[in-house]
Scaffold this motif. Structure first.
Motif, PDB file in Angstrom:
ATOM      1  N   LYS A  15       0.484  -0.857  -0.112  1.00 50.46           N
ATOM      2  CA  LYS A  15      -0.048  -0.214  -0.712  1.00 50.46           C
ATOM      3  C   LYS A  15       0.709   1.478   0.445  1.00 50.46           C
ATOM      4  O   LYS A  15       0.794   1.885  -1.174  1.00 50.46           O
ATOM      5  CB  LYS A  15      -0.736   0.147   1.365  1.00 50.46           C
ATOM      6  CG  LYS A  15      -1.858  -1.176   1.422  1.00 50.46           C
ATOM      7  CD  LYS A  15      -2.695  -0.673   2.921  1.00 50.46           C
ATOM      8  CE  LYS A  15      -2.033  -0.642   3.782  1.00 50.46           C
ATOM      9  NZ  LYS A  15      -1.293  -2.557   4.294  1.00 50.46           N
ATOM     10  N   SER A  16       2.022   1.168   0.470  1.00 45.36           N
ATOM     11  CA  SER A  16       2.680   2.563   0.809  1.00 45.36           C
ATOM     12  C   SER A  16       3.107   2.600  -0.662  1.00 45.36           C
ATOM     13  O   SER A  16       3.817   3.483  -0.389  1.00 45.36           O
ATOM     14  CB  SER A  16       3.437   2.175   2.579  1.00 45.36           C
ATOM     15  OG  SER A  16       3.438   2.946   3.324  1.00 45.36           O
ATOM     16  N   THR A  17       4.071   1.856  -0.446  1.00 51.21           N
ATOM     17  CA  THR A  17       4.707   1.327  -1.918  1.00 51.21           C
ATOM     18  C   THR A  17       4.069   2.694  -3.010  1.00 51.21           C
ATOM     19  O   THR A  17       4.520   2.408  -3.898  1.00 51.21           O
ATOM     20  CB  THR A  17       5.403  -0.132  -1.885  1.00 51.21           C
ATOM     21  OG1 THR A  17       5.969  -0.532  -1.585  1.00 51.21           O
ATOM     22  CG2 THR A  17       6.539   0.093  -3.545  1.00 51.21           C
TER      23      THR A  17
ATOM     24  N   GLN B  31       1.651  10.673   6.034  1.00 49.52           N
ATOM     25  CA  GLN B  31       1.792   9.330   6.088  1.00 49.52           C
ATOM     26  C   GLN B  31       2.114   8.953   7.632  1.00 49.52           C
ATOM     27  O   GLN B  31       1.417   9.796   8.490  1.00 49.52           O
ATOM     28  CB  GLN B  31       3.763   9.841   5.747  1.00 49.52           C
ATOM     29  CG  GLN B  31       3.831   9.997   4.029  1.00 49.52           C
ATOM     30  CD  GLN B  31       5.717   9.570   4.102  1.00 49.52           C
ATOM     31  OE1 GLN B  31       6.386  10.641   3.999  1.00 49.52           O
ATOM     32  NE2 GLN B  31       6.054   8.281   3.634  1.00 49.52           N
ATOM     33  N   GLN B  32       2.556   7.228   7.299  1.00 47.84           N
ATOM     34  CA  GLN B  32       2.115   7.021   8.986  1.00 47.84           C
ATOM     35  C   GLN B  32       3.253   7.336  10.210  1.00 47.84           C
ATOM     36  O   GLN B  32       2.936   7.696  11.203  1.00 47.84           O
ATOM     37  CB  GLN B  32       2.749   5.239   7.658  1.00 47.84           C
ATOM     38  CG  GLN B  32       1.234   4.190   7.720  1.00 47.84           C
ATOM     39  CD  GLN B  32       2.247   3.002   7.318  1.00 47.84           C
ATOM     40  OE1 GLN B  32       3.100   2.775   6.949  1.00 47.84           O
ATOM     41  NE2 GLN B  32       2.353   1.942   8.737  1.00 47.84           N
ATOM     42  N   ASP B  33       4.565   7.701   9.364  1.00 45.64           N
ATOM     43  CA  ASP B  33       5.900   8.046  10.199  1.00 45.64           C
ATOM     44  C   ASP B  33       5.882   9.164   9.819  1.00 45.64           C
ATOM     45  O   ASP B  33       6.877   9.372   8.923  1.00 45.64           O
ATOM     46  CB  ASP B  33       6.491   6.588  10.264  1.00 45.64           C
ATOM     47  CG  ASP B  33       6.737   6.595   8.559  1.00 45.64           C
ATOM     48  OD1 ASP B  33       6.244   6.904   7.854  1.00 45.64           O
ATOM     49  OD2 ASP B  33       8.063   5.826   9.011  1.00 45.64           O
TER      50      ASP B  33
ATOM     51  N   LEU C  71      -3.059   9.894   1.990  1.00 41.73           N
ATOM     52  CA  LEU C  71      -3.671   9.888   3.663  1.00 41.73           C
ATOM     53  C   LEU C  71      -2.889   8.383   3.819  1.00 41.73           C
ATOM     54  O   LEU C  71      -3.644   7.601   3.085  1.00 41.73           O
ATOM     55  CB  LEU C  71      -5.278   9.775   4.016  1.00 41.73           C
ATOM     56  CG  LEU C  71      -5.754  11.624   3.632  1.00 41.73           C
ATOM     57  CD1 LEU C  71      -7.163  11.144   4.072  1.00 41.73           C
ATOM     58  CD2 LEU C  71      -4.463  12.149   5.352  1.00 41.73           C
ATOM     59  N   ASP C  72      -1.580   8.063   4.577  1.00 37.56           N
ATOM     60  CA  ASP C  72      -1.051   6.737   4.370  1.00 37.56           C
ATOM     61  C   ASP C  72      -1.801   6.374   6.150  1.00 37.56           C
ATOM     62  O   ASP C  72      -0.052   6.971   6.674  1.00 37.56           O
ATOM     63  CB  ASP C  72       0.167   6.094   4.030  1.00 37.56           C
ATOM     64  CG  ASP C  72       0.237   4.778   4.153  1.00 37.56           C
ATOM     65  OD1 ASP C  72      -0.190   4.104   4.741  1.00 37.56           O
ATOM     66  OD2 ASP C  72       1.572   5.112   3.785  1.00 37.56           O
ATOM     67  N   GLU C  73      -2.266   5.833   6.381  1.00 35.27           N
ATOM     68  CA  GLU C  73      -2.755   5.472   8.087  1.00 35.27           C
ATOM     69  C   GLU C  73      -2.565   6.896   8.694  1.00 35.27           C
ATOM     70  O   GLU C  73      -1.335   7.280   9.798  1.00 35.27           O
ATOM     71  CB  GLU C  73      -1.112   4.630   8.444  1.00 35.27           C
ATOM     72  CG  GLU C  73      -1.834   2.967   7.341  1.00 35.27           C
ATOM     73  CD  GLU C  73      -0.886   1.738   7.865  1.00 35.27           C
ATOM     74  OE1 GLU C  73      -1.069   1.813   9.521  1.00 35.27           O
ATOM     75  OE2 GLU C  73      -1.174   0.599   7.726  1.00 35.27           O
ATOM     76  N   ALA C  74      -3.102   8.137   8.623  1.00 35.11           N
ATOM     77  CA  ALA C  74      -2.528   9.102   8.570  1.00 35.11           C
ATOM     78  C   ALA C  74      -3.107  10.242   9.889  1.00 35.11           C
ATOM     79  O   ALA C  74      -2.789  10.547  10.673  1.00 35.11           O
ATOM     80  CB  ALA C  74      -3.347  10.365   8.204  1.00 35.11           C
TER      81      ALA C  74
HETATM   82 MG    MG Z   1       2.125   1.505   4.740  1.00 39.63          MG
END
Ligand code: MG
Ligand code: ADP
Length: 305
Positions: free
Chosen positions: A93-95, A134-136, A219-222
């Protein structure tokens, strides 16, 4: 030693500036986690975004390992469409969203935004048109205000404050004080400033993206670093932000993407299911499994209609 200090200071400044120029936003020189930007093509043009259509064709990326990552993903996202992406950790997903922002050069396939191949547009214009949480999230070693304004430097103080409020960040920001005694929005964050928690960093980033108001939102696991109370408070802000934008939202909590126009399930680098929330529940596949697990094993198809 004074001269030596000045020299070291200058070198650090030059290095930091250099990495910033490259678009690397770091939480410390030693923890640069973002990949360094690729070069613009010599004839790169600014991205002209009028609709926000995203066309992903046969996109593959295996981080040079020949496996894992993404495997020949094709996907058409309509202007204004809201896509939810779900899948196990490591599904890719993040990729996918990192390739959209061109953090990496895809090993195969292509991405077009409004008909323009992202390899042919300037990085700067690409990033200006996409808001991403992002997540982080990592922040600049500068004041909280600068970090939020980074989204849109010409914004007014009132707009900056409004963004912080919408991101539920104004409360904790008001209480900040860095070791040099600078408080609130003037407090510096990072190594020599105040240490923010993951959830606080995520909210500052969210404020930045709200202020930026870009036509494409990623939104990546925002909200992954937020406690559930804050997360619930922010959820409405997120829905508000999505209005009129093309959105790709990766959820760690399925309920936050249940009402998206289309949900894609990624597994092992491939899209394995696609549909609305209720369509996917009826398929009784992977999505239905995830949903049932998250709702405590209780799967009520009627309630999902
Ligand atoms: Mg991810
Ligand atoms: P997700 O976001 O769905 O959890 P990712 O896109 O982060 O998944 O990761 C997909 C796969 O690619 C995983 O196997 C992961 O280990 C690998 N991967 C992700 N980032 C890198 C990287 N920078 N270098 C090498 N492999 C990576």
């Amino acid at each position: 030693t004074l001269r030596l200090n000045a020299m070291t200071g200058w070198i650090m400044w030059a290095l930091t500036t250099f990495f910033r120029q490259l678009g690397v936003v770091s939480e410390g020189m030693e923890t640069i986690s973002q990949p360094i930007d690729l070069q613009d093509a010599p004839d790169a043009q600014p991205l002209i975004l009028d609709q926000g259509r995203i066309e992903i064709m046969e996109l593959s990326h295996h981080y040079g390992r020949g496996q894992g990552g993404l495997d020949r993903i094709s996907l058409s996202i309509q202007p204004g469409e809201k896509i939810g992406l779900v899948g196990r950790s490591g599904a890719g997903k993040s990729t996918l969203v990192k390739l959209l922002l061109r953090f990496y050069e895809a090993e195969g396939g292509s991405i077009q935004i409004d008909g323009q191949d992202i390899r042919q547009v300037t990085q700067d214009s690409l990033r200006r048109n996409i808001g991403m949480v992002q997540q982080d999230s990592s922040l600049l070693h500068r004041s909280v205000r600068d970090n939020i304004l980074y989204g849109r430097p010409e914004a007014s103080e009132a707009e900056m404050l409004a963004a912080a409020k919408q991101a539920e960040a104004d409360g904790f920001i008001a209480d900040l004080q860095d070791p040099k005694g600078r408080g609130g929005f003037d407090a510096h964050v990072g190594e020599r400033g105040v240490k923010l928690s993951g959830g606080q960093r995520q909210r500052v980033t969210l404020a930045r993206v709200i202020l930026k108001d870009a036509p494409i939102l990623v939104l990546d696991e925002a909200t992954s670093a937020l406690d559930s109370e804050v997360e619930a408070a922010i959820q409405n802000t997120l829905y508000g932000m999505m209005e009129g934008k093309t959105v790709i939202a990766i959820a760690h909590r399925l309920s936050t993407i249940a009402q998206m126009d289309r949900i894609l399930v990624l597994d092992d680098g491939k899209i394995v299911e696609e549909g609305t929330h209720s369509e996917l529940l009826h398929k009784e596949g992977l999505y239905a499994q995830f949903w049932s697990r998250q709702s405590g094993g209780f799967l009520n198809l009627e309630a999902a209609e």
